[in-house]
Structure formats: structure tokens, C-alpha cells
Design a protein around this motif. Structure first.
Motif, PDB file in Angstrom:
ATOM      1  N   MET A   8      -4.633   0.363   4.797  1.00 31.84           N
ATOM      2  CA  MET A   8      -5.451   0.678   3.625  1.00 31.84           C
ATOM      3  C   MET A   8      -5.468   2.174   3.356  1.00 31.84           C
ATOM      4  SD  MET A   8      -8.739  -1.686   4.425  1.00 31.84           S
ATOM      5  CE  MET A   8      -8.354  -1.814   6.157  1.00 31.84           C
ATOM      6  N   GLY A   9      -5.213   2.537   2.124  1.00 31.77           N
ATOM      7  CA  GLY A   9      -5.343   3.925   1.716  1.00 31.77           C
ATOM      8  C   GLY A   9      -4.147   4.803   2.042  1.00 31.77           C
ATOM      9  N   GLY A  11      -1.383   4.844   0.631  1.00 32.61           N
ATOM     10  CA  GLY A  11      -0.703   5.255  -0.605  1.00 32.61           C
ATOM     11  C   GLY A  11       0.298   4.249  -1.132  1.00 32.61           C
ATOM     12  N   LYS A  12       0.185   2.989  -0.719  1.00 32.51           N
ATOM     13  CA  LYS A  12       1.145   1.974  -1.179  1.00 32.51           C
ATOM     14  C   LYS A  12       1.136   1.853  -2.704  1.00 32.51           C
ATOM     15  CE  LYS A  12      -0.810  -1.226   1.293  1.00 32.51           C
ATOM     16  NZ  LYS A  12      -1.853  -0.418   1.952  1.00 32.51           N
ATOM     17  N   SER A  13      -0.066   1.827  -3.290  1.00 35.48           N
ATOM     18  CA  SER A  13      -0.143   1.658  -4.743  1.00 35.48           C
ATOM     19  C   SER A  13       0.322   2.924  -5.465  1.00 35.48           C
ATOM     20  CB  SER A  13      -1.573   1.316  -5.174  1.00 35.48           C
ATOM     21  OG  SER A  13      -2.022   0.152  -4.509  1.00 35.48           O
ATOM     22  N   ASP A  31      -2.421  -7.138  -4.063  1.00 32.42           N
ATOM     23  CA  ASP A  31      -3.879  -7.035  -4.208  1.00 32.42           C
ATOM     24  C   ASP A  31      -4.268  -7.215  -5.684  1.00 32.42           C
ATOM     25  OD1 ASP A  31      -4.618  -6.645  -1.527  1.00 32.42           O
ATOM     26  OD2 ASP A  31      -4.521  -4.455  -1.664  1.00 32.42           O
ATOM     27  N   GLY A  77      -2.707  -4.477   2.815  1.00 34.61           N
ATOM     28  CA  GLY A  77      -2.562  -3.866   4.135  1.00 34.61           C
ATOM     29  C   GLY A  77      -2.531  -4.845   5.296  1.00 34.61           C
ATOM     30  N   GLU A 103      -6.252  11.518   8.338  1.00 40.71           N
ATOM     31  CA  GLU A 103      -5.768  11.329   6.970  1.00 40.71           C
ATOM     32  C   GLU A 103      -6.367  10.033   6.395  1.00 40.71           C
ATOM     33  OE1 GLU A 103      -3.228  13.729   6.047  1.00 40.71           O
ATOM     34  OE2 GLU A 103      -3.395  13.038   3.977  1.00 40.71           O
ATOM     35  N   ARG A 107      -8.693   9.513   3.024  1.00 41.88           N
ATOM     36  CA  ARG A 107      -8.256   8.733   1.861  1.00 41.88           C
ATOM     37  C   ARG A 107      -9.111   7.493   1.595  1.00 41.88           C
ATOM     38  NH1 ARG A 107      -1.707   8.796   2.397  1.00 41.88           N
ATOM     39  NH2 ARG A 107      -1.533  10.972   3.065  1.00 41.88           N
ATOM     40  N   ARG A 114     -13.158  -1.153   0.224  1.00 44.80           N
ATOM     41  CA  ARG A 114     -12.321  -1.568   1.351  1.00 44.80           C
ATOM     42  C   ARG A 114     -13.222  -2.149   2.440  1.00 44.80           C
ATOM     43  NH1 ARG A 114      -9.574   3.025  -0.758  1.00 44.80           N
ATOM     44  NH2 ARG A 114      -7.458   2.471  -1.368  1.00 44.80           N
ATOM     45  N   THR A 146       3.208   9.855   5.973  1.00 41.76           N
ATOM     46  CA  THR A 146       2.638  10.407   4.741  1.00 41.76           C
ATOM     47  C   THR A 146       1.712  11.591   5.013  1.00 41.76           C
ATOM     48  OG1 THR A 146       0.663   8.996   4.715  1.00 41.76           O
ATOM     49  CG2 THR A 146       2.676   8.077   3.758  1.00 41.76           C
ATOM     50  N   ARG A 149       1.776  15.142   3.138  1.00 41.30           N
ATOM     51  CA  ARG A 149       2.751  15.060   2.046  1.00 41.30           C
ATOM     52  C   ARG A 149       2.066  14.593   0.775  1.00 41.30           C
ATOM     53  NH1 ARG A 149       7.695  11.784   5.093  1.00 41.30           N
ATOM     54  NH2 ARG A 149       8.955  13.606   5.601  1.00 41.30           N
ATOM     55  N   THR A 150       2.485  15.139  -0.338  1.00 41.45           N
ATOM     56  CA  THR A 150       1.981  14.660  -1.620  1.00 41.45           C
ATOM     57  C   THR A 150       2.614  13.296  -1.914  1.00 41.45           C
ATOM     58  OG1 THR A 150       3.803  15.592  -2.888  1.00 41.45           O
ATOM     59  CG2 THR A 150       1.890  17.032  -2.513  1.00 41.45           C
ATOM     60  N   PRO A 151       2.012  12.529  -2.830  1.00 41.60           N
ATOM     61  CA  PRO A 151       2.631  11.247  -3.200  1.00 41.60           C
ATOM     62  C   PRO A 151       4.092  11.417  -3.651  1.00 41.60           C
ATOM     63  CG  PRO A 151       0.387  11.314  -4.010  1.00 41.60           C
ATOM     64  CD  PRO A 151       0.670  12.682  -3.442  1.00 41.60           C
ATOM     65  N   VAL A 154       6.209  11.855  -0.566  1.00 40.84           N
ATOM     66  CA  VAL A 154       6.352  10.581   0.142  1.00 40.84           C
ATOM     67  C   VAL A 154       7.393   9.708  -0.569  1.00 40.84           C
ATOM     68  CG1 VAL A 154       5.172   8.457   0.842  1.00 40.84           C
ATOM     69  CG2 VAL A 154       3.987  10.659   1.023  1.00 40.84           C
TER      70      VAL A 154
HETATM   71  N1  LIG Z   1       0.320  11.331  -0.073  1.00 42.95           N
HETATM   72  C1  LIG Z   1      -0.978  11.354  -0.400  1.00 42.95           C
HETATM   73  N2  LIG Z   1      -1.700  12.466  -0.164  1.00 42.95           N
HETATM   74  C2  LIG Z   1      -3.005  12.510  -0.467  1.00 42.95           C
HETATM   75  N3  LIG Z   1      -3.709  11.499  -1.010  1.00 42.95           N
HETATM   76  C3  LIG Z   1      -3.053  10.372  -1.283  1.00 42.95           C
HETATM   77  C4  LIG Z   1      -1.663  10.232  -0.994  1.00 42.95           C
HETATM   78  N4  LIG Z   1      -1.270   8.993  -1.356  1.00 42.95           N
HETATM   79  C5  LIG Z   1      -2.383   8.395  -1.840  1.00 42.95           C
HETATM   80  N5  LIG Z   1      -3.436   9.224  -1.814  1.00 42.95           N
HETATM   81  C6  LIG Z   1      -4.815   8.928  -2.241  1.00 42.95           C
HETATM   82  O1  LIG Z   1      -5.370   8.057  -1.253  1.00 42.95           O
HETATM   83  C7  LIG Z   1      -6.121   7.012  -1.849  1.00 42.95           C
HETATM   84  C8  LIG Z   1      -5.524   5.677  -1.478  1.00 42.95           C
HETATM   85  O2  LIG Z   1      -4.226   5.505  -2.090  1.00 42.95           O
HETATM   86  P1  LIG Z   1      -3.702   4.071  -2.547  1.00 42.95           P
HETATM   87  O3  LIG Z   1      -4.757   3.354  -3.292  1.00 42.95           O
HETATM   88  O4  LIG Z   1      -2.390   4.301  -3.199  1.00 42.95           O
HETATM   89  O5  LIG Z   1      -3.494   3.386  -1.129  1.00 42.95           O
HETATM   90  P2  LIG Z   1      -3.120   1.873  -0.778  1.00 42.95           P
HETATM   91  O6  LIG Z   1      -2.221   1.942   0.386  1.00 42.95           O
HETATM   92  O7  LIG Z   1      -2.630   1.185  -2.006  1.00 42.95           O
HETATM   93  O8  LIG Z   1      -4.526   1.267  -0.337  1.00 42.95           O
HETATM   94  P3  LIG Z   1      -4.982  -0.287  -0.284  1.00 42.95           P
HETATM   95  O9  LIG Z   1      -4.307  -0.919   0.876  1.00 42.95           O
HETATM   96  O10 LIG Z   1      -6.461  -0.232  -0.057  1.00 42.95           O
HETATM   97  O11 LIG Z   1      -4.587  -0.899  -1.593  1.00 42.95           O
HETATM   98  C9  LIG Z   1      -6.106   7.300  -3.355  1.00 42.95           C
HETATM   99  O12 LIG Z   1      -7.281   8.021  -3.660  1.00 42.95           O
HETATM  100  C10 LIG Z   1      -4.874   8.168  -3.554  1.00 42.95           C
HETATM  101  O13 LIG Z   1      -5.004   9.031  -4.654  1.00 42.95           O
END
Ligand SMILES: Nc1ncnc2c1ncn2[C@@H]1O[C@H](COP(=O)(O)OP(=O)(O)OP(=O)(O)O)[C@@H](O)[C@H]1O
Ligand SMILES: O=C(O)C1=C[C@@H](O)[C@@H](O)[C@H](O)C1
Ligand SMILES: [Mg+2]
Length: 167
Positions: A8-9, A11-13, A31, A77, A103, A107, A114, A146, A149-151, A154
Motif C-alpha cells: 500500500m502506498g 506508488g502503484k497507481s 482496486d 497490495g 517511506e 506515503r 487504507r 522507490t 525517487r520521484t514517481p 521510478v
Molecule cells: N515515488 C514517490 N515519491 C513520493 N511520493 C510518492 C511516490 N509515489 C507515490 N507517492 C505518493 O504516495 C501516495 C501513495 O501512492 P499511490 O496511491 O500511487 O500508491 P499505491 O501503491 O497505488 O497504493 P494502494 O495500494 O493503497 O492503492 C500518494 O500520495 C502519492 O502521491
């Protein structure tokens, strides 16, 4: 098809959408499919029916998405907890997005959306990863860290790991 997995979190989405843009393909997220199909949030499904019912709904959603979609697919997740789902992922390009606990707290912390991290995020995240790390690694064809690293970075690292070029 490129499948994204990870906790979770991680950054998959966020990364999934960027990756789909870079590759010029569609993006889908199991999801989101579940929320659309059920007409309620993931947190509501957990509260109303409990985790096992959510996992059964999720298993169907993943099967359907893997059959119907060709592009970038982000999985929930916990979807890799299911043995049949792991078997379905064999032969797919699967990118495991990873991060460390600090991290993760940054996030996801304090985010009631969640449900599995709602009470003590740091401890709960550690326990989740103890149980899951080997499952993520077992189905992954590439692992992308990750942390720090910025999105966009990544996304580039995922393209490099998969040796895929932009569309
Ligand atoms: N590389 C990154 N660096 C910093 N923040 C990030 C990064 N990738 C994502 N985020 C931030 O972290 C949070 C979670 O990202 P995201 O929703 O994409 O995760 P997810 O894996 O899809 O989570 P979930 O499993 O709950 O759906 C968001 O607020 C997003 O902006
Ligand atoms: O890691 C998990 O178990 C979860 C991750 C999210 O994507 C959602 O599917 C839900 O919050 C459960
Ligand atoms: Mg997501």
C-alpha cells in the motif's frame, strides 16, 4: 501487459499511470475496478464484510483484469496473498515496487482509506511485509526500489528494468 505489485502506498497507481502514458497503452487498477463494481469504497467493504470477503471479490477482479486488459495493470497490495492469483501471474511481466518502512509511513500514514494500516501504521506495515515480502519477490520479474525517487524516476527505472522503450 505490465503488472505492478507492491505494498500500500508504494506508488502503484501513480507510477502505473505514468508508465502507461510512456508506453502509450491503457492503465487499469483492480482496486478501482472493485470500487466501481461494488459501488462502495475498499474501506467500506472491509468494515461491512471483513477481509476474507474482500479477498474473494479481489481474486475475481484480478482474474477478469488479467484476461480483459492489455496495458499496465496495478494490482491491490494484498492480491498476491492468493495462491491462484500468484499462479496466474507466472509468465507475466511483473514489476514489484518496493520501499522501506519510513517511506511507507510518509506515503500512507494517517490515511483512513487504507484499513490495514489504520491503527499503528509502522508496526502494521512491518508485519505485513514480513508476511508478504517473499510473495512479492516470488512473482516479480523485476524489482524496482522507490525510496528517494520521484514517481517519474521510478517509472524510468521500471522501463529500464523491463528493457522497454517509450511508445
Ligand atoms: N515515488 C514517490 N515519491 C513520493 N511520493 C510518492 C511516490 N509515489 C507515490 N507517492 C505518493 O504516495 C501516495 C501513495 O501512492 P499511490 O496511491 O500511487 O500508491 P499505491 O501503491 O497505488 O497504493 P494502494 O495500494 O493503497 O492503492 C500518494 O500520495 C502519492 O502521491
Ligand atoms: O495491501 C493490502 O492488503 C491492500 C492494498 C490496497 O491496494 C487495497 O486493495 C486494500 O486497502 C488492501
Ligand atoms: Mg493504488
Amino acid at each position: 501487459m505490465v503488472v505492478l505489485i507492491g505494498p500500500m502506498g508504494v506508488g502503484k497507481s501513480t507510477v502505473g499511470q505514468l508508465l502507461a502514458e510512456r508506453l502509450g497503452v491503457g492503465y487499469r487498477d483492480t482496486d478501482d475496478d472493485i470500487v466501481a463494481e461494488q459501488g462502495r469504497t475498499i474501506a467500506e467493504i472491509f468494515v461491512d464484510e471483513g477481509e476474507p470477503v474482500f479477498r474473494a471479490i479481489e481474486k475475481q477482479a484480478v482474474q477478469r483484469a488479467l484476461t480483459e486488459h492489455d496495458g499496465v495493470l496495478a494490482l491491490g497490495g494484498g492480491s498476491i496473498l492468493d495462491e491462484d492469483t500468484r499462479a496466474l501471474l507466472a509468465g507475466q511481466r511483473v514489476v514489484y515496487l518496493s520501499m522501506d518502512v519510513e517511506e511507507a509511513v510518509k506515503r500512507t500514514g494517517l490515511n483512513a482509506a487504507r484499513p490495514l494500516l489504520a491503527v499503528n501504521p509502522r508496526k502494521q506495515w512491518r508485519e505485513l511485509m514480513e508476511a508478504r515480502r517473499h510473495l512479492y519477490e516470488g512473482v516479480a520479474t523485476a524489482v524496482v526500489t522507490t525510496d528517494g525517487r520521484t514517481p517519474e524516476e521510478v517509472t524510468q527505472a521500471a522501463l529500464d528494468a523491463l528493457e522497454l522503450k517509450d511508445a
